[in-house]
Scaffold this motif. Structure first.
Motif, PDB file in Angstrom:
ATOM      1  N   PHE A 207      53.111 -12.680 -27.095  1.00 55.71           N
ATOM      2  CA  PHE A 207      54.100 -12.661 -28.540  1.00 55.71           C
ATOM      3  C   PHE A 207      54.559 -11.989 -28.185  1.00 55.71           C
ATOM      4  O   PHE A 207      54.766 -10.526 -27.919  1.00 55.71           O
ATOM      5  CB  PHE A 207      52.782 -12.335 -29.651  1.00 55.71           C
ATOM      6  CG  PHE A 207      51.991 -13.120 -30.138  1.00 55.71           C
ATOM      7  CD1 PHE A 207      52.250 -13.783 -30.893  1.00 55.71           C
ATOM      8  CD2 PHE A 207      50.824 -13.733 -30.088  1.00 55.71           C
ATOM      9  CE1 PHE A 207      51.623 -15.131 -31.694  1.00 55.71           C
ATOM     10  CE2 PHE A 207      49.756 -14.104 -29.791  1.00 55.71           C
ATOM     11  CZ  PHE A 207      49.671 -15.315 -31.271  1.00 55.71           C
ATOM     12  N   ILE A 208      55.902 -11.692 -29.228  1.00 55.42           N
ATOM     13  CA  ILE A 208      56.635 -10.890 -29.392  1.00 55.42           C
ATOM     14  C   ILE A 208      56.564 -10.088 -30.452  1.00 55.42           C
ATOM     15  O   ILE A 208      56.271 -10.803 -31.492  1.00 55.42           O
ATOM     16  CB  ILE A 208      58.423 -10.985 -29.905  1.00 55.42           C
ATOM     17  CG1 ILE A 208      59.162 -11.993 -28.048  1.00 55.42           C
ATOM     18  CG2 ILE A 208      59.457  -9.929 -29.945  1.00 55.42           C
ATOM     19  CD1 ILE A 208      59.496 -12.931 -28.897  1.00 55.42           C
ATOM     20  N   VAL A 209      56.418  -8.944 -30.429  1.00 55.61           N
ATOM     21  CA  VAL A 209      55.812  -7.801 -31.319  1.00 55.61           C
ATOM     22  C   VAL A 209      56.851  -7.097 -32.067  1.00 55.61           C
ATOM     23  O   VAL A 209      57.264  -6.209 -30.895  1.00 55.61           O
ATOM     24  CB  VAL A 209      54.544  -7.447 -31.860  1.00 55.61           C
ATOM     25  CG1 VAL A 209      53.753  -5.855 -32.740  1.00 55.61           C
ATOM     26  CG2 VAL A 209      53.263  -8.277 -30.752  1.00 55.61           C
ATOM     27  N   GLU A 210      56.623  -7.390 -33.128  1.00 54.87           N
ATOM     28  CA  GLU A 210      58.198  -6.645 -33.931  1.00 54.87           C
ATOM     29  C   GLU A 210      57.518  -5.281 -34.748  1.00 54.87           C
ATOM     30  O   GLU A 210      56.566  -5.774 -35.690  1.00 54.87           O
ATOM     31  CB  GLU A 210      59.048  -7.315 -34.893  1.00 54.87           C
ATOM     32  CG  GLU A 210      59.791  -8.712 -34.309  1.00 54.87           C
ATOM     33  CD  GLU A 210      61.220  -7.889 -33.407  1.00 54.87           C
ATOM     34  OE1 GLU A 210      61.372  -6.970 -33.902  1.00 54.87           O
ATOM     35  OE2 GLU A 210      61.427  -8.666 -32.831  1.00 54.87           O
TER      36      GLU A 210
ATOM     37  N   VAL B 177      55.504 -11.905 -33.663  1.00 57.83           N
ATOM     38  CA  VAL B 177      54.424 -10.966 -35.339  1.00 57.83           C
ATOM     39  C   VAL B 177      54.698 -10.026 -35.653  1.00 57.83           C
ATOM     40  O   VAL B 177      55.488  -8.857 -34.392  1.00 57.83           O
ATOM     41  CB  VAL B 177      53.341 -11.199 -34.889  1.00 57.83           C
ATOM     42  CG1 VAL B 177      52.099 -10.509 -35.977  1.00 57.83           C
ATOM     43  CG2 VAL B 177      52.195 -12.467 -34.301  1.00 57.83           C
ATOM     44  N   ILE B 178      55.223  -9.334 -37.282  1.00 59.73           N
ATOM     45  CA  ILE B 178      55.700  -7.848 -37.493  1.00 59.73           C
ATOM     46  C   ILE B 178      54.327  -7.713 -37.858  1.00 59.73           C
ATOM     47  O   ILE B 178      53.261  -8.118 -38.096  1.00 59.73           O
ATOM     48  CB  ILE B 178      56.405  -7.871 -38.885  1.00 59.73           C
ATOM     49  CG1 ILE B 178      57.578  -9.307 -38.680  1.00 59.73           C
ATOM     50  CG2 ILE B 178      57.246  -7.030 -38.873  1.00 59.73           C
ATOM     51  CD1 ILE B 178      58.301  -8.995 -39.834  1.00 59.73           C
TER      52      ILE B 178
ATOM     53  N   SER C 205      53.323 -13.004 -39.942  1.00 58.50           N
ATOM     54  CA  SER C 205      54.225 -14.584 -38.372  1.00 58.50           C
ATOM     55  C   SER C 205      55.619 -14.782 -38.926  1.00 58.50           C
ATOM     56  O   SER C 205      55.517 -15.405 -40.111  1.00 58.50           O
ATOM     57  CB  SER C 205      53.377 -15.896 -37.978  1.00 58.50           C
ATOM     58  OG  SER C 205      51.381 -15.345 -37.500  1.00 58.50           O
ATOM     59  N   ILE C 206      56.957 -14.643 -37.482  1.00 58.74           N
ATOM     60  CA  ILE C 206      57.631 -15.160 -38.322  1.00 58.74           C
ATOM     61  C   ILE C 206      58.391 -16.373 -38.230  1.00 58.74           C
ATOM     62  O   ILE C 206      58.981 -17.449 -38.015  1.00 58.74           O
ATOM     63  CB  ILE C 206      58.935 -14.082 -37.643  1.00 58.74           C
ATOM     64  CG1 ILE C 206      59.347 -13.366 -38.612  1.00 58.74           C
ATOM     65  CG2 ILE C 206      60.669 -15.088 -37.668  1.00 58.74           C
ATOM     66  CD1 ILE C 206      60.209 -11.618 -38.346  1.00 58.74           C
ATOM     67  N   SER C 207      57.668 -16.613 -37.148  1.00 61.94           N
ATOM     68  CA  SER C 207      56.988 -18.050 -35.799  1.00 61.94           C
ATOM     69  C   SER C 207      56.131 -18.213 -35.179  1.00 61.94           C
ATOM     70  O   SER C 207      54.427 -17.243 -35.223  1.00 61.94           O
ATOM     71  CB  SER C 207      59.086 -17.987 -35.405  1.00 61.94           C
ATOM     72  OG  SER C 207      58.035 -17.493 -33.965  1.00 61.94           O
TER      73      SER C 207
END
Length: 304
Positions: A277-280, A259-260, A253-255
């Protein structure tokens, strides 16, 4: 001086150490492997190539750049696997705790000495020698510290048993205001699908009060049940044995809402998007062959 601050896994990431795959060394001999999954790939001739792993780690660097995260990398040691920086140290609150890891891996600590030296001396913690611990087993979660362990009498027979009860007790003494909760993990030297190498291989909290979990990674069902009750069944993504083997729980998790994740984790990534979530997505399957993924290769130093 570097002001460390880590209270959980999901607050906005500011500073991180990311391992390196540069000069990773030759394919190891079976007897030199530390986990059953690496052994499997050595025997099958599918052990990951250095250039593929470097390419995968570069993709993670790009994501960190996008989110304005400061990234330290270990100094490169010739022919040494330095990918999994989570194994060598971990941060709780304003303290960095050096992991007492497999003796063969001492050099990896030297490679981040330049970061270690930027931290106030009183916040650099060396545990007593009898305490075995690796960062993948330690998950700070606000008022709690979750720790994966193995307390069987046959502990020393397992190359996969990395954290003992001595370490759990020492960490509780270091953080008397935290609730330290330990979980007995299932260990196997020979079957990667029956082996939870670290706690983050079968459990990982992510933002929005959610968590990823694999039941069979826990030796004691009521400890698994405790986590389900703590997070709430509706907030849990249960992964299968095959998904644990692919390292589905080892995202990073970046924040709270970023989530990467590995790009091939289709079922998980779709669920993450549904949860807002924003998923990278990054390629990380080659690195995953060594029984470690995104959380294993990162060592967060500062979160907001």
């Amino acid at each position: 001086m570097l002001q460390l601050n880590i209270k959980n896994e999901t607050s906005r990431l500011k500073v991180v150490i990311l391992g390196t795959a540069k000069s990773n060394g030759p394919v190891p001999k079976v007897e030199d492997c530390y986990d059953p999954k690496s052994i499997e790939h050595v025997l099958a001739g599918t052990y990951p190539k250095e250039e593929d792993m470097m390419h995968e780690m570069d993709a993670v660097v790009k994501v960190f750049e996008k989110y304005d995260v400061k990234v330290f990398r270990p100094e490169v040691i010739e022919n040494c696997n330095q990918i999994f920086s989570r194994d060598i140290a971990f941060v709780i609150e304003d303290k960095i705790i050096r992991a007492n890891i497999l003796p063969d891996r001492e050099k990896e600590i030297e490679a981040i000495r330049y970061v270690w030296n930027q931290i106030d001396r009183k916040n650099r913690i060396l545990l007593p020698e009898e305490c075995h611990v690796e960062g993948g087993d330690v998950i700070p979660w606000n008022d709690y510290i979750f720790i994966g362990t193995y307390s069987g009498e046959d502990y020393s027979n397992y190359i996969t048993a990395r954290t003992n009860m001595d370490a759990v007790i020492a960490i509780q003494e270091l953080f008397p205001n935290k609730i330290v909760k330990s979980f007995e993990l299932r260990k196997s030297n020979t079957n990667a699908k029956e082996n939870a190498l670290h706690l983050d291989c079968c459990f990982n909290p992510i933002g929005k009060g959610k968590a990823i979990i694999h039941k069979n990674g826990f030796l004691i069902e009521k400890e698994y049940d405790w986590l389900i009750n703590f997070f709430g069944k509706e907030n849990i993504f249960e992964i299968t044995k095959d998904e644990m083997y692919e390292m589905y729980s080892n995202v990073f998790s970046i924040s709270e809402d970023v989530v990467i994740s590995e790009k091939n984790f289709t079922r998980l990534n779709e669920w993450l998007v549904q949860q807002g979530f924003i998923v990278e997505k990054v390629p990380y399957a080659e690195i995953g062959k060594q029984e470690g993924l995104l959380r294993c290769s990162t060592l967060p130093l500062v979160r907001d």
